[in-house]
Design an enzyme around this catalytic site. Structure first.
Site, short mmCIF file in Angstrom:
data_model
loop_
_atom_site.label_atom_id
_atom_site.label_comp_id
_atom_site.label_asym_id
_atom_site.label_seq_id
_atom_site.Cartn_x
_atom_site.Cartn_y
_atom_site.Cartn_z
CG ASP A 46 -0.34 -0.04 2.53
OD1 ASP A 46 0.90 -0.21 2.59
OD2 ASP A 46 -1.06 0.12 3.53
CB SER A 47 4.59 1.69 -0.11
OG SER A 47 4.81 0.57 -0.93
CG ASP A 85 0.57 -4.01 2.12
OD1 ASP A 85 0.63 -4.83 3.05
OD2 ASP A 85 1.44 -3.15 1.91
CE LYS A 115 3.46 -5.86 3.76
NZ LYS A 115 2.98 -4.70 4.56
CD GLU A 117 0.81 -1.41 7.93
OE1 GLU A 117 0.42 -0.63 8.82
OE2 GLU A 117 1.29 -1.01 6.85
CD GLU A 184 8.25 -0.26 7.30
OE1 GLU A 184 7.28 -0.99 6.99
OE2 GLU A 184 8.44 0.88 6.83
O1 KIV Z 1 3.74 -1.12 1.60
C1 KIV Z 1 4.92 -1.51 1.54
O2 KIV Z 1 5.67 -1.27 0.58
C2 KIV Z 1 5.44 -2.27 2.67
C3 KIV Z 1 6.90 -2.56 2.69
C4 KIV Z 1 7.65 -1.36 3.09
C5 KIV Z 1 7.22 -3.73 3.54
O3 KIV Z 1 4.70 -2.62 3.55
#
Ligand code: KIV
Length: 277
Positions: A46-47, A85, A115, A117, A184
């Site tokens: 989600d970056s 994510d 993924k 968090e 992280e």
């Molecule tokens: O969203 C992302 O790119 C991440 C990585 C930094 C692990 O969660």
């Protein structure tokens, strides 16, 4: 035929002490390149909110954004395990909504895993997902979706109390069934301890050299954003400079009528040319 990477293979890599490689991708051409380079895991993070959509944080990223980008990435990948994510608030409201959202990333997007968090607070949701056959990667330490609660992007778990909490969360997540865990921006000594204790692989970003694998944001390691250079990023290229140079050269060549040259142009056969009026 390329053999796709599976979650079981990642576990085997940890057992055999072979480092796992992971990078992000948000679009088809990047996914093709990252996959062709032999990277084991591609994260549609989600970056994408900060990196390609121009937001300040990952908070505005929606399920629809994620599905759109996961589809583009999976079209380009033959070997790597694609992990998507789950964005902000897509796994907090209810177990039912969490399941539906994760299912979209697999069914519509084509991802192989999701993924999430967070620690013990999300363990029940993770158990439900893994119970339904959806592989889940965990994420502890600096969790960017909680940026407003953390008061900014900063190294986490620097005190023994916070480190013990993280260690306990890591155990809970493993128990809930995550197949791997992103760590992280935490002290390297803590990441080492988590990696030694867990049987699942840890993937570090700003977490030192003793994790079972490493992940970076592809745009950061390629130096696409000249402004962004946190301590944990190593730049393997300086694409911002290269791209700016190419763009400015193109601008100048068009302005000076140097482009297109004869080799970039098509011509009509002479006899056809004569018939023009
Ligand atoms: O969203 C992302 O790119 C991440 C990585 C930094 C692990 O969660």
């Amino acid at each position: 035929m390329t053999k796709p990477v599976t979650t079981l293979e990642l576990l085997k890599m940890k057992e055999e002490k072979q480092p796992i490689t992971m990078l992000t991708a948000y679009d088809y051409p990047t996914a093709v390149m990252v996959d062709s380079a032999g990277i084991d895991v591609i994260l549609v993070g989600d970056s994408l909110g900060n990196v390609v959509l121009g937001y300040d944080t990952t908070v505005p990223v929606t399920m629809d954004h994620m599905v759109h980008h996961v589809q583009a990435v999976t079209r380009g990948v033959k070997r790597a395990l694609v992990v998507a994510d789950m964005p902000f608030m897509s796994y907090h409201i209810s177990a039912e909504e969490t399941m539906r959202n994760a299912a979209r990333l697999l069914q519509e997007g084509g991802a192989k895993a999701v993924k999430i968090e967070g620690g013990h607070q999300v363990a029940d949701k993770i158990s439900k997902l893994t119970g339904a056959g959806i592989p889940v990667m965990g994420h502890l330490g600096l969790t960017p979706q909680s940026v407003h609660q953390m008061g900014g992007y900063r190294v986490q778990a620097k005190t023994a109390e916070a480190a013990n909490k993280l260690l306990e969360d890591a155990r809970v997540l493993q128990q809930a069934g995550v197949f791997a865990l992103v760590l992280e921006c935490i002290p390297a000594q803590l990441a080492k301890q988590v990696s030694e204790e867990l049987t699942i692989p840890t993937i570090g970003i700003g977490a030192g050299a003793d994790c079972d694998g490493q992940v970076l944001v592809t745009h950061d390691m390629l130096g696409i954003n000249a402004q962004f250079k946190p301590k944990f990023v190593k730049r393997y290229a300086n694409l911002h400079q290269d791209i700016m140079q190419a763009l400015e050269t193109y601008r100048d060549e068009v302005k000076q009528r140097q482009f297109p040259a004869a080799e970039h142009s098509f011509s009509m056969p002479g006899e056809e040319l004569k018939k023009l009026y």
